[in-house]
Design a protein around this motif. Structure first.
Motif, short mmCIF file in Angstrom:
data_model
loop_
_atom_site.label_atom_id
_atom_site.label_comp_id
_atom_site.label_asym_id
_atom_site.label_seq_id
_atom_site.Cartn_x
_atom_site.Cartn_y
_atom_site.Cartn_z
N PHE A 1 31.64 -14.45 -2.81
CA PHE A 1 31.68 -15.47 -1.83
C PHE A 1 30.72 -15.43 -0.49
CE2 PHE A 1 36.23 -15.05 -3.41
CZ PHE A 1 36.16 -15.83 -4.20
N LEU B 1 29.63 -13.96 -8.91
CA LEU B 1 29.07 -14.59 -7.69
C LEU B 1 30.04 -14.38 -6.64
CD1 LEU B 1 26.90 -16.73 -7.11
CD2 LEU B 1 28.64 -18.34 -7.76
N ARG C 1 31.25 -21.03 -11.00
CA ARG C 1 31.74 -19.71 -10.95
C ARG C 1 32.55 -19.49 -10.04
NH1 ARG C 1 26.31 -16.50 -11.63
NH2 ARG C 1 25.58 -18.32 -10.45
N TYR C 2 32.51 -20.11 -8.80
CA TYR C 2 33.38 -19.76 -7.53
C TYR C 2 34.65 -20.00 -7.77
CZ TYR C 2 29.42 -19.16 -4.12
OH TYR C 2 28.40 -18.69 -3.36
N ILE D 1 45.18 -12.74 -0.48
CA ILE D 1 46.04 -13.71 -1.15
C ILE D 1 47.40 -13.13 -1.84
CG2 ILE D 1 44.27 -15.44 -1.46
CD1 ILE D 1 43.98 -14.33 -4.27
N ALA E 1 43.85 -16.38 -7.26
CA ALA E 1 44.20 -17.50 -6.23
C ALA E 1 45.15 -18.61 -6.95
CB ALA E 1 42.90 -17.88 -5.57
N LYS F 1 36.28 -20.04 -10.76
CA LYS F 1 36.58 -19.28 -11.92
C LYS F 1 36.77 -17.90 -11.22
CE LYS F 1 34.52 -20.95 -16.11
NZ LYS F 1 33.48 -20.96 -16.95
N THR F 2 35.90 -17.41 -10.42
CA THR F 2 36.08 -16.07 -9.60
C THR F 2 37.49 -16.36 -8.65
OG1 THR F 2 33.82 -15.96 -9.25
CG2 THR F 2 35.06 -14.78 -7.84
N ALA F 3 37.65 -17.31 -8.23
CA ALA F 3 38.86 -17.28 -7.06
C ALA F 3 40.21 -17.46 -8.26
CB ALA F 3 38.97 -18.50 -6.36
N LEU F 4 40.27 -18.10 -9.15
CA LEU F 4 41.30 -18.18 -10.12
C LEU F 4 41.39 -16.55 -10.57
CD1 LEU F 4 41.08 -21.37 -12.09
CD2 LEU F 4 42.57 -20.81 -10.38
N THR F 5 40.40 -16.03 -11.10
CA THR F 5 40.82 -14.79 -11.89
C THR F 5 41.10 -13.80 -10.89
OG1 THR F 5 39.73 -13.27 -13.51
CG2 THR F 5 38.29 -13.84 -11.88
N LEU F 6 40.96 -13.74 -9.53
CA LEU F 6 41.30 -12.90 -8.45
C LEU F 6 42.73 -13.09 -8.12
CD1 LEU F 6 38.22 -12.86 -6.49
CD2 LEU F 6 38.86 -11.13 -8.00
N LEU G 1 41.51 -18.57 -18.08
CA LEU G 1 40.69 -19.52 -17.41
C LEU G 1 40.62 -20.73 -18.06
CD1 LEU G 1 38.00 -17.10 -15.73
CD2 LEU G 1 40.17 -18.13 -14.55
N THR H 1 42.34 -21.76 -4.42
CA THR H 1 41.04 -22.08 -5.04
C THR H 1 40.07 -23.24 -4.34
OG1 THR H 1 41.75 -21.27 -7.02
CG2 THR H 1 39.76 -22.26 -7.31
N GLN I 1 32.37 -12.00 -14.30
CA GLN I 1 31.44 -12.80 -14.99
C GLN I 1 30.10 -12.27 -15.23
OE1 GLN I 1 32.12 -17.21 -13.84
NE2 GLN I 1 32.86 -15.87 -12.29
N ASP J 1 28.65 -23.89 -7.43
CA ASP J 1 28.69 -23.34 -8.75
C ASP J 1 29.97 -23.13 -9.22
OD1 ASP J 1 28.58 -21.56 -10.67
OD2 ASP J 1 26.47 -20.76 -9.91
N CYS K 1 42.70 -6.23 -7.40
CA CYS K 1 43.61 -6.93 -7.93
C CYS K 1 44.70 -6.13 -8.54
CB CYS K 1 43.08 -7.97 -8.91
SG CYS K 1 41.79 -9.14 -8.25
N ARG L 1 47.09 -14.27 -14.70
CA ARG L 1 45.95 -14.07 -14.19
C ARG L 1 46.01 -12.86 -13.04
NH1 ARG L 1 45.00 -20.04 -12.76
NH2 ARG L 1 44.24 -20.81 -14.85
#
Lengths: 231, 350
Positions: free
Chosen positions: B105, B103, A129-130, B119, A139, A132-137, B66, A144, B99, A127, B167, B92
């Motif tokens: 991990f 989702l 969204r994984y 990270i 990474a 996007k989630t990694a980037l927004t957190l 994004l 990512t 979202q 998906d 974050c 970022r």
């Protein structure tokens, strides 16, 4: 029937006694197969990741070509590599023919498409969204990519196991490029073919048992990993 | 207050978080976002309202850095954002997007919340303390070692909020934070949003379809419609088509069969919006007019500051805003039959 049972029991005895010839053959097989699988992973996983993620001209064609390569017979690869590494070939000077390196090269060509296409399939199912989630957190691109590969690990590990299974069980490349030299390029499958030709079934059956045990071991690992991956 | 305007005069400079200028986003030649000028102030809660396809999620994703806008400029804390120079990671790390259906991990809730800290190379002991604190803050402390994929929708949302808080962002963007959760989780999430804004001073921008939620939660609301900031808030949006009668009157026939007299030059398929403040609510005996007067059933009543919001089923669910005094004088009860009158001027055809 008695003949089969006798061969089977003698083979078990051979394994139990840790026969030197048997061990050398298994060692050579494992070595070339492990190295070719490792190199195929180093090339195939990033390639599969990039192909799955990056839109580029000719992407569909490339995937079709890779899928076609999955069905390539080992003897065709053997012939193809032979043409390059034989004394008359352009890499003839490197004296690669009938060496373990030659087997590794041929096996790599055999399984890089497997690892790449399986990785493409595994990554494509992940998906977005994984990402996007990694980037927004926070990474970076590398982190990512690791997250995506981690989420697709079940499919990617399956590709590695399939690739390893393919090379350890192939005979064409090992025979044509390795030459079945005893103690040097004799693998389990080439040894089995040779013993069969000689009418000596004991070593053949013993090697067959080892091959099946390895296959079973890989599946146990795969199932264990599958369980872990679903946490 | 969150300051939001379509700039036409002088530029507001105090504590500006985002400034957007001529921002356009297109997908396959379809413009999903087209904002002339927009400025958002920091440390507040902003509700982005709008129907599906209004461009809310696209706007959030652009503000989360994004996705790249197709055209236009965006400033974050007075600094122009360059989407091509590879420095987006720094930005970022100040803004986090949760979202609509987060989702997590494939690991435990703990490790999910720990990821942003890991990270950022936070020491292990500190990481563990922060993760525990954050999971407790969102009421998920007891699920710390639970598999993230076995959590319910509301629990996943709460872990995603804890993950976002890990974050230590300046801004949290939330895409319909309560869209797919039950009432209990909705209350929890709204409480957390208020808490992180008031106690931690984090700016929160969230999207919603729910007018009531927006008015309850947000310091300011902004209404998006078809990718643009709408000057008035569109509510009661329905699809239908325009028909003429023999006298030249124009009617909008909705898909439900309801026929409304409208004044519009448009033809064919249209969408209409009915202003809930302009609709007249009365007892069933009272009839206002031969046109646009409908019999319905009072389904829901909500307290909304000085007004009462009534949801009336007239074949379609129609929202009506009535001053409290007026509503009291009507002596209406839930389930009772009522009469609604929608004046032509209350209907916007587009």
């Amino acid at each position: 029937m008695d003949f089969l049972i006798d061969s089977f029991l003698s083979a078990l005895l051979l394994i139990w006694s840790m026969d030197h010839e048997l061990l050398v053959i298994v060692q050579v097989s494992l070595k070339v197969s492990a190295i070719s699988t490792l190199i195929a992973c180093v090339v195939g996983i990033p390639a599969g990741f990039l192909i799955a993620f990056r839109p580029f001209y000719g992407k569909r064609l490339l995937i079709t070509v890779l899928n076609t390569l999955l069905a390539m017979p080992t003897v065709v690869i053997g012939l193809f590599v032979y043409a390059f590494i034989s004394r008359r070939g352009i890499f003839g000077a490197f004296d690669l023919l009938y060496t373990q390196k030659a087997i590794i090269i041929g096996q790599m060509i055999l399984i890089i498409p497997i690892v790449t296409t399986f990785t493409i399939a595994a990554i494509s199912r992940i998906d977005d969204r994984y990402r996007k989630t990694a980037l927004t957190l926070g990474a970076n691109i590398f982190q990512t990519a690791l997250i995506i590969i981690r989420e697709a690990r079940f499919g990617i590990v399956a590709s590695i196991i399939v690739a390893f299974g393919r090379v350890i069980a192939e005979v064409g490349i090992s025979m044509m490029l390795g030459g079945n030299a005893k103690g040097f390029t004799r693998t389990m499958t080439t040894a089995m073919a040779l013993e069969y030709d000689k009418g000596e079934f004991v070593l053949s059956v013993a090697l067959g048992i080892v091959l099946l045990m390895l296959s079973f071991g890989m599946n146990v690992f795969f199932n264990y990993f599958q369980g872990k991956a679903r946490v | 207050m969150f300051f939001l305007i379509t700039f036409k005069g002088k530029r507001e400079c105090s504590a500006v978080l985002y400034e957007l200028k001529n921002l356009i986003k297109t997908y396959d030649q379809r413009t999903v976002l087209n904002l002339e000028r927009l400025s958002l102030e920091k440390n507040k809660i902003l509700g982005l309202l709008g129907p599906n396809g209004a461009g809310k999620t696209t706007l959030l994703e652009i503000m989360a850095f994004l996705i790249r806008p197709s055209a236009g400029d965006i400033w974050f804390k007075k600094e122009m954002v360059n989407f091509t120079n590879g420095k987006l990671m720094d930005l970022r790390r100040k803004v986090v997007l949760i979202q609509q259906q987060p989702l997590l991990f494939t690991t435990t809730a703990f490790k999910n919340v720990e990821y942003p800290l890991k990270i950022r190379k936070t020491p292990r002991a500190k990481r563990e303390r922060i993760v525990k604190e954050l999971l407790d803050l969102v009421g998920m402390g007891m699920f710390m070692h639970a598999s993230a994929h076995k959590l319910s929708g509301g629990e996943t949302h709460r872990v995603a909020i804890a993950q976002a808080l890990a974050c230590f962002p300046e801004v949290i963007l939330m895409d319909e934070p309560t869209a797919s959760v039950d009432v209990e989780n909705q209350i929890n999430i709204e409480r957390i949003i208020k808490e992180i804004n008031r106690k931690k001073g984090i700016s929160v921008i969230f999207t919603t379809h729910d007018m009531i939620q927006a008015s309850r939660l947000a310091d300011e609301t902004l209404f998006l419609y078809e990718g643009k900031v709408a000057q008035s808030i569109y509510e009661n949006i329905f699809s239908g088509h325009i028909e003429d009668d023999s006298k030249g009157n124009k009617y909008c026939v909705l898909h439900s069969g309801l026929k409304l007299l409208v004044s519009s030059k448009k033809k064919g398929p249209v969408r209409i919006s009915i202003d809930p403040c302009a609709v007249k609510l009365n007892q069933i005996e009272r009839d206002f007019s031969t046109h646009n007067s409908f019999k319905g059933t009072l389904l829901q009543l909500t307290n909304e500051q000085s007004k009462v919001r009534a949801l009336v089923d007239v074949g379609i669910p129609l929202s009506v805003l009535v001053p409290k005094e007026v509503f009291k004088s009507l002596h209406l009860d839930l389930g009772e039959e009522v009469r609604l009158y929608c004046p032509e001027e209350s209907i916007d055809v587009f």
